[in-house]
Design a protein around this motif. Structure first.
Motif, mmCIF file in Angstrom:
data_model
loop_
_atom_site.group_PDB
_atom_site.id
_atom_site.type_symbol
_atom_site.label_atom_id
_atom_site.label_comp_id
_atom_site.label_asym_id
_atom_site.label_seq_id
_atom_site.Cartn_x
_atom_site.Cartn_y
_atom_site.Cartn_z
ATOM 1 N N VAL A 61 -63.083 4.963 19.012
ATOM 2 C CA VAL A 61 -62.443 4.594 20.274
ATOM 3 C C VAL A 61 -63.207 3.417 20.853
ATOM 4 N N GLY A 97 -61.452 -0.741 5.370
ATOM 5 C CA GLY A 97 -62.309 -1.541 6.253
ATOM 6 C C GLY A 97 -62.425 -2.995 5.834
ATOM 7 N N ASN A 109 -52.499 -4.756 6.450
ATOM 8 C CA ASN A 109 -52.740 -3.651 7.364
ATOM 9 C C ASN A 109 -53.264 -2.418 6.633
ATOM 10 N N TYR A 112 -57.759 -3.890 16.297
ATOM 11 C CA TYR A 112 -56.382 -3.450 16.078
ATOM 12 C C TYR A 112 -56.072 -3.263 14.591
ATOM 13 N N ILE A 113 -56.401 -4.270 13.794
ATOM 14 C CA ILE A 113 -55.994 -4.183 12.382
ATOM 15 C C ILE A 113 -56.768 -3.098 11.629
ATOM 16 N N TYR A 114 -58.000 -2.837 12.037
ATOM 17 C CA TYR A 114 -58.767 -1.763 11.387
ATOM 18 C C TYR A 114 -58.327 -0.374 11.863
ATOM 19 N N GLY A 115 -57.448 -0.341 12.850
ATOM 20 C CA GLY A 115 -56.877 0.938 13.249
ATOM 21 C C GLY A 115 -57.700 1.726 14.258
ATOM 22 N N ALA A 167 -63.399 2.562 9.770
ATOM 23 C CA ALA A 167 -62.196 2.667 8.935
ATOM 24 C C ALA A 167 -62.591 3.080 7.522
ATOM 25 N N THR A 185 -57.956 1.324 20.458
ATOM 26 C CA THR A 185 -58.534 0.244 21.250
ATOM 27 C C THR A 185 -57.837 0.112 22.585
ATOM 28 N N ALA A 195 -64.479 -1.833 11.407
ATOM 29 C CA ALA A 195 -64.379 -1.979 9.952
ATOM 30 C C ALA A 195 -65.103 -0.830 9.245
ATOM 31 N N ALA A 219 -56.986 -2.911 5.551
ATOM 32 C CA ALA A 219 -57.911 -2.879 6.694
ATOM 33 C C ALA A 219 -58.145 -1.435 7.128
ATOM 34 N N LYS A 220 -57.088 -0.679 7.251
ATOM 35 C CA LYS A 220 -57.200 0.685 7.758
ATOM 36 C C LYS A 220 -57.801 1.647 6.735
ATOM 37 N N GLU A 227 -59.226 -7.745 15.439
ATOM 38 C CA GLU A 227 -60.024 -6.999 14.456
ATOM 39 C C GLU A 227 -59.940 -5.497 14.736
#
Lengths: 399, 399
Positions: free
Chosen positions: A153, B342, B335, A169-172, A146, A175, A143, B338-339, A167
């Motif tokens: 990573v 955060g 999405n 995944y959605i924050y980009g 982002a 992973t 979070a 989040a990205k 979490e």
């Protein structure tokens, strides 16, 4: 704003510049942030923090971020403290409190470490952070990274909680799920760090996460009007929290801001993963790797912590102790606290309810003592532990 | 402490005593709490709130709880406001903000209504509260009732989210799953209220929940140094939040504490359940029951709200508007936020991201305007909406 002066090795005392990127000491031990406490003593009034905008960056003089523009915040810190009247009555403590870290962003105390760690990474110009995680730290660092626009990573065991995977995944974050334990994920990250030059943010491998966790100690001290309570119970996995709280208390003592005795720090673990408890009972300086570590409280399923010797120091020097509880007691405690106090906490936090009960029974804690339980997360992240059985009604039913 | 003077019907203006237990007016419309605003104007400085201990009960003069000892708190309110720099740039707003209600206890803004509702029930000596719920309100009221030691009877659709069932269960509420919709659950509760004399806490059937939600408006006004922003977007289901914010703003205006214009209040719904948007567009005073209501944002799946006429009043009087978005836009927005920022928010909150984009494009909102999105909950309660697909690595892999 910050009085950060240098980094110091927690083992050999080697010093490193505050302006450069550092991970562990050459000797392999974690580095700690040191401040110019003499200057703070001269220039800062401890009552100044209360008037500032809420959140852990209120304590900026005692944090390592040097330029305010690098602060990455999602509303972490300043979590509530509640007096547990009903639970205290039940177990025989007149002054039992809980600090509820579940109200942090991403639902756990990991947000504190991530807020300070990511802010400092931004300040140091770091482009990519890498870390292994059992779950919650990955969510929190994802979070904040982002928001900061820093690449993260993350590697976690493929059987990590679904919510932690989601979490990250959605924050980009980039992973990866690893067919193994967190230690295997750690090895893959360590190789990547070497190969790509990523910044290694594994637990205690970077010096700033502790500083974020430290603010729990600062907030507790401030809550009790700059008096220490008598004891703090803490669920202990990697131990960064307890090390951070201990560090906060030593700094407050050195600043002369608090006169009474540092609280007994009590490390609580699960019977299925109890390396600190064992080492404490056997008077050892460090813990041994706990084979087949197993507990429903995933956050304290850490078979061997890099900072184990620091945790043991803190517990011993503060005249605390180390206690283990059964998984069945964790579930009982979760239910008890929800029904008695309206708090649905993390299983890690629930270990403390069982532990404090034991410590009152065996006389280690006394009726009049001020005791604080430090709950590390929200039960909403552990819904799998609640097994509801509710009656189903037809639409024309009466209750 | 409180300047509560009486209850007033929102339709016919009938008055009721503040000292007695009341639900709806005899005419069937919701009752609103009225305060002695003249006395507040004389005795209270608006800057006094900031210095008090954090949480919504800071605003005690404008809340209905008369004796502090009846306050039931779990750390609700004083949620953070963030400026959305990246999102603002992307959609063309220089001053775009979000207020994140996900940091409340139980993970949603429902905690505000429950804190004030349960505290007032305690003050009135109520022993058993009953309510139908789609989910989040049941969780929040269960937590506060547990802490207060008040019995709570909850009925929810048997297909409500698992997490909502688990919350009600672990807090010890008497919870029933109903083979039908929330309206069917409501009928069963209404029968129980008649039969057992429980206090009916269905949305807008008790007058105090609005007062809790109102504090979102008070906090927004205080955040902007007692100036109103230009627009507030709000995901609209039962509409208690938007009614509460509107009520807060009217009270602030009457108190003379704010001089500029009340913000445009913008009700946002989903295309699959859009009764307020339809009524707004058709210039109707109230909404019609939305058949086959369907959206992934469960909190705004309300086919016909008891307070629909109040919502429509607030939107029209404030020169706001009503907007609907697609479910696919909700997922995209989740999405995106989040990205970029955060923030893993609730799908109800995510409707606002799509809506604000539309409103900038069609010129309703201008680049310089101060716009606030009110996110009602944490994404952690909606993990089912995140469909992670992460790569799996063998333990000897490189990244």
């Amino acid at each position: 704003m910050s009085y950060f002066s240098y980094l110091e090795c927690s083992k050999c005392g080697n010093k490193y510049s505050s302006k450069e990127v550092h991970n562990l000491c050459e000797c392999g031990a974690p580095l700690l942030v040191r401040y110019d406490l003499e200057a703070i003593k001269k220039n800062v009034d401890k009552n100044v923090f209360k008037g500032r905008e809420k959140g852990l960056f209120r304590f900026k003089e005692l944090l390592p971020v040097e330029d305010e523009k690098n602060i990455v915040t999602l509303g972490e810190g300043d979590t509530p403290v509640f007096k547990l009247e009903k639970l205290g009555d039940k177990i025989g403590l007149k002054n039992l409190y809980i600090k509820d870290e579940g109200l942090n962003p991403t639902g756990t105390f990991k947000a504190r470490g991530a807020a300070v760690g990511v802010s400092k990474a931004k300040e140091l110009g770091i482009k990519t952070i890498a870390m292994p995680t059992a779950g919650n730290a990955g969510g929190a660092w994802s979070a904040y990274s982002a928001k900061a626009g820093i690449e993260l990573v993350v590697a976690m065991p493929y059987d990590a909680p679904d919510l932690a995977k989601k979490e990250a995944y959605i924050y980009g974050s980039k992973t990866y799920l690893v067919k193994g334990l967190i230690s295997d994920a750690g090895k893959i990250i360590a190789k990547g760090v070497k190969k790509h030059g990523w910044f290694d943010a594994a637990t205690l491998k970077e010096p700033y996460r502790i500083e974020g966790k430290k603010t729990m100690g600062l907030e507790i001290a401030e809550y009790f009007n700059w008096e220490f309570p008598d004891a703090i119970l803490y669920p202990t996995g990697g131990g960064v929290g307890i090390i951070g709280i201990w560090k906060a208390f030593k700094e407050l003592e050195e600043l002369g801001w608090i006169k009474n005795k540092i609280p007994k720090l009590i490390a609580v673990q699960s019977e299925g993963c109890n390396p600190i408890v064992k080492a404490f009972n056997e008077d050892k300086e460090a813990s041994e790797f706990c084979e087949d570590a197993n507990t429903i409280a995933g956050g304290i399923r850490v078979p061997k912590a890099l900072g184990d010797f620091l945790v043991l120091d803190a517990v011993r020097e503060s005249k605390g102790t180390a206690v283990e509880v059964k998984d069945s007691e964790i579930i009982e405690s979760l239910n008890l606290l929800a029904k008695a106090e309206g708090l649905f906490i993390a299983p890690e936090g629930a270990t403390l309810v069982a532990a404090v009960n034991k410590l009152v029974k065996d006389g280690f804690l006394k009726e009049e003592e001020k005791v604080v339980l430090l709950n590390t997360g929200s039960g909403l992240k552990y819904a799998n532990l609640v097994d509801e059985k509710l009656p189903i009604l037809e639409i024309d039913s009466d209750i």
